[in-house]
Design a protein around this motif. Structure first.
Motif, mmCIF file in Angstrom:
data_model
loop_
_atom_site.group_PDB
_atom_site.id
_atom_site.type_symbol
_atom_site.label_atom_id
_atom_site.label_comp_id
_atom_site.label_asym_id
_atom_site.label_seq_id
_atom_site.Cartn_x
_atom_site.Cartn_y
_atom_site.Cartn_z
ATOM 1 N N PRO A 12 0.800 -1.231 0.000
ATOM 2 C CA PRO A 12 0.000 0.000 0.000
ATOM 3 C C PRO A 12 0.828 1.275 0.000
ATOM 4 O O PRO A 12 0.400 2.289 -0.552
ATOM 5 C CB PRO A 12 -0.825 -0.122 1.290
ATOM 6 N N LEU A 13 2.013 1.241 0.620
ATOM 7 C CA LEU A 13 2.860 2.433 0.658
ATOM 8 C C LEU A 13 3.902 2.422 -0.450
ATOM 9 O O LEU A 13 4.150 3.439 -1.095
ATOM 10 C CB LEU A 13 3.554 2.541 2.022
ATOM 11 N N SER A 14 4.516 1.273 -0.674
ATOM 12 C CA SER A 14 5.586 1.199 -1.675
ATOM 13 C C SER A 14 5.076 1.461 -3.083
ATOM 14 O O SER A 14 5.842 1.854 -3.965
ATOM 15 C CB SER A 14 6.264 -0.177 -1.619
ATOM 16 N N ALA A 32 -7.856 1.524 -4.132
ATOM 17 C CA ALA A 32 -8.301 0.125 -4.187
ATOM 18 C C ALA A 32 -7.106 -0.790 -3.959
ATOM 19 O O ALA A 32 -6.145 -0.765 -4.734
ATOM 20 C CB ALA A 32 -8.947 -0.170 -5.539
ATOM 21 N N LEU A 33 -7.153 -1.565 -2.898
ATOM 22 C CA LEU A 33 -6.091 -2.526 -2.598
ATOM 23 C C LEU A 33 -6.493 -3.859 -3.223
ATOM 24 O O LEU A 33 -7.320 -4.592 -2.677
ATOM 25 C CB LEU A 33 -5.897 -2.652 -1.086
ATOM 26 N N ASN A 34 -5.895 -4.152 -4.368
ATOM 27 C CA ASN A 34 -6.300 -5.321 -5.144
ATOM 28 C C ASN A 34 -5.668 -6.604 -4.605
ATOM 29 O O ASN A 34 -4.725 -6.578 -3.835
ATOM 30 C CB ASN A 34 -5.910 -5.121 -6.614
ATOM 31 N N LYS A 35 -6.220 -7.720 -5.058
ATOM 32 C CA LYS A 35 -5.769 -9.065 -4.703
ATOM 33 C C LYS A 35 -5.872 -9.302 -3.198
ATOM 34 O O LYS A 35 -4.965 -9.829 -2.562
ATOM 35 C CB LYS A 35 -4.346 -9.309 -5.215
ATOM 36 N N LYS A 36 -7.011 -8.906 -2.657
ATOM 37 C CA LYS A 36 -7.207 -9.100 -1.224
ATOM 38 C C LYS A 36 -7.219 -10.580 -0.864
ATOM 39 O O LYS A 36 -6.980 -10.941 0.295
ATOM 40 C CB LYS A 36 -8.506 -8.434 -0.761
ATOM 41 N N ASP A 37 -7.491 -11.435 -1.856
ATOM 42 C CA ASP A 37 -7.482 -12.873 -1.601
ATOM 43 C C ASP A 37 -6.075 -13.389 -1.327
ATOM 44 O O ASP A 37 -5.913 -14.499 -0.806
ATOM 45 C CB ASP A 37 -8.083 -13.622 -2.797
ATOM 46 N N LEU A 38 -5.046 -12.598 -1.662
ATOM 47 C CA LEU A 38 -3.663 -12.996 -1.407
ATOM 48 C C LEU A 38 -3.083 -12.293 -0.186
ATOM 49 O O LEU A 38 -1.893 -12.433 0.092
ATOM 50 C CB LEU A 38 -2.790 -12.683 -2.632
ATOM 51 N N ALA A 39 -3.916 -11.536 0.520
ATOM 52 C CA ALA A 39 -3.435 -10.757 1.664
ATOM 53 C C ALA A 39 -3.981 -11.322 2.968
ATOM 54 O O ALA A 39 -5.057 -11.925 3.008
ATOM 55 C CB ALA A 39 -3.855 -9.293 1.519
ATOM 56 N N LEU A 169 12.801 -3.597 -4.223
ATOM 57 C CA LEU A 169 12.683 -5.052 -4.126
ATOM 58 C C LEU A 169 11.232 -5.475 -3.885
ATOM 59 O O LEU A 169 10.786 -6.504 -4.397
ATOM 60 C CB LEU A 169 13.585 -5.572 -3.008
ATOM 61 N N LYS A 170 10.494 -4.685 -3.125
ATOM 62 C CA LYS A 170 9.074 -4.991 -2.917
ATOM 63 C C LYS A 170 8.304 -4.873 -4.228
ATOM 64 O O LYS A 170 7.452 -5.710 -4.542
ATOM 65 C CB LYS A 170 8.476 -4.051 -1.868
ATOM 66 N N LEU A 314 1.840 -19.801 -1.053
ATOM 67 C CA LEU A 314 2.580 -19.883 0.207
ATOM 68 C C LEU A 314 1.840 -19.221 1.361
ATOM 69 O O LEU A 314 2.322 -19.213 2.489
ATOM 70 C CB LEU A 314 3.966 -19.241 0.052
ATOM 71 N N GLY A 315 0.671 -18.661 1.071
ATOM 72 C CA GLY A 315 -0.107 -18.034 2.125
ATOM 73 C C GLY A 315 -0.330 -16.557 1.853
ATOM 74 O O GLY A 315 0.236 -15.989 0.918
ATOM 75 N N PRO A 316 -1.164 -15.921 2.670
ATOM 76 C CA PRO A 316 -1.480 -14.502 2.475
ATOM 77 C C PRO A 316 -0.404 -13.598 3.070
ATOM 78 O O PRO A 316 0.052 -13.812 4.191
ATOM 79 C CB PRO A 316 -2.812 -14.346 3.227
ATOM 80 N N PHE A 317 -0.003 -12.587 2.304
ATOM 81 C CA PHE A 317 1.043 -11.679 2.769
ATOM 82 C C PHE A 317 0.723 -10.247 2.362
ATOM 83 O O PHE A 317 0.126 -10.008 1.311
ATOM 84 C CB PHE A 317 2.408 -12.045 2.161
ATOM 85 N N ILE A 318 1.131 -9.296 3.199
ATOM 86 C CA ILE A 318 1.218 -7.884 2.837
ATOM 87 C C ILE A 318 2.644 -7.467 3.159
ATOM 88 O O ILE A 318 3.099 -7.606 4.300
ATOM 89 C CB ILE A 318 0.196 -7.026 3.605
ATOM 90 N N LEU A 319 3.359 -6.988 2.167
ATOM 91 C CA LEU A 319 4.792 -6.750 2.328
ATOM 92 C C LEU A 319 5.097 -5.498 3.139
ATOM 93 O O LEU A 319 6.070 -5.469 3.892
ATOM 94 C CB LEU A 319 5.456 -6.657 0.949
#
Length: 326
Positions: A12-14, A32-39, A169-170, A314-319
């Protein structure tokens, strides 16, 4: 009148573009924060609360989900309520970093619009792809009449100069920058450093124990089963990942086991790098990538690991970390 929908994905910031802020500040805007299914849903909710506290309209979406996109359209209609009654034509720009899902969202909006209104060019579609840079030009899609509302698909926008290495890198890890620019191995090592620093592999410890239980249960039938039955029930090993989920489980198990076995201090950069090299070497066996003499690189292993991460396996992530947690 032109309004803006800014999209982010796991960062969201990067993914923010400070150079555009003066322009966007004068527009009605939805983040809009997309791909919420991966977060991670809990962390996602905290991000939504953060933007709400900043007086910024924000919504988490899945661009491929009609119900999710309908919620976004409802919020957009609410923000445009006054303008809809006054303006003959409205333009909504979808803006964001490359490969964030802008074109996928456009297609979902257009599909919903064709079911609601008599929209021209029903078969018109925005091009989408897994790599950044698919959208080359601005394209408009009419989604409503009276007033006429057009949604504009735009090429991905990156800042001219990325402020720091970690932000770069993010962006690369989420696919906003082509892998060839940064290097797949470097991106994979950054991913593993994040996982190890956050102790994520230790959350998969149950898989290590589960493997032992399956191994014992399978081998306990050795004395009573026939040879054919034994062949079907052979004991599991690290290279027996026949299906994607088996592969994912084996990757998680391997990362956890290397963390548990490692005796170094991962707070030291050199020792963290040593652990990451061990993990990539172990994953080479999981992915069944043959070792080439005098080749100490991990390119193919890195590519497979990144594919699993980006697809959410590998699971839900927010970097990004929340500002108050940095």
């Amino acid at each position: 009148m032109r309004d803006t929908l800014w999209m982010g994905r796991g960062i969201p910031l990067s993914s923010a573009n400070e150079d555009l802020q003066p322009v966007l500040a004068a527009k009605r805007r939805i983040l809009a924060l997309n791909k919420k299914d991966l977060a991670n849903p809990n962390i996602m909710n905290r991000w939504l609360n953060h933007f709400e506290s900043c007086k910024q309209d924000c919504i988490s979406i899945n661009a491929h989900s009609s119900s999710s996109v309908n919620q976004l359209l409802g919020l957009a209609e609410l923000k445009l309520k006054e303008a809809i009654s006054k303006e003959p034509t409205l333009l909504i720009m979808v803006v964001g970093v490359p490969n964030v899902g802008k074109s996928a969202l456009i297609n979902s909006i257009h599909r919903i619009a064709t079911s609601r209104f008599p929209v021209p060019d029903k078969n018109k579609r925005a091009m989408v792809g897994p790599l950044p840079g698919v959208t080359q030009d601005i394209a408009g899609y009419k989604i409503a009449s009276q007033p006429s509302i057009y949604v504009l698909d735009t090429p991905g926008v990156l800042v001219p100069s990325i402020p720091d290495m970690e932000t770069g890198l993010k962006l690369a890890l989420t696919g906003a920058v082509k892998d060839s620019v940064v290097g797949e191995e470097r991106i994979a090592k950054y991913l593993l450093s994040l996982l190890n620093i956050r102790k994520t592999p230790l959350h998969w410890e149950r898989l290590v124990h589960r493997r032992g239980e399956v191994h014992e249960e399978t081998c306990s039938h050795n004395e009573n089963d026939s040879r054919d039955s034994l062949r079907r029930r052979r004991c599991l090993n690290n290279s027996d990942a026949l299906y994607v989920q088996d592969l994912v489980t084996e990757v998680q198990r391997t990362l956890c086991r290397t963390c548990l076995d490692y005796t170094g201090n991962t707070e030291e950069e050199s020792e963290l790098e040593s652990l990451i090299d061990m993990q990539l070497t172990a994953l080479r066996k999981v992915f069944r990538i043959p070792h080439k003499p005098f080749d100490e690189t991990h390119g193919p292993t890195s590519k497979k690991l990144l594919t699993l991460f980006r697809s959410g396996k590998l699971g839900p992530f927010i970097l990004d970390d929340l500002p108050d947690e940095q």
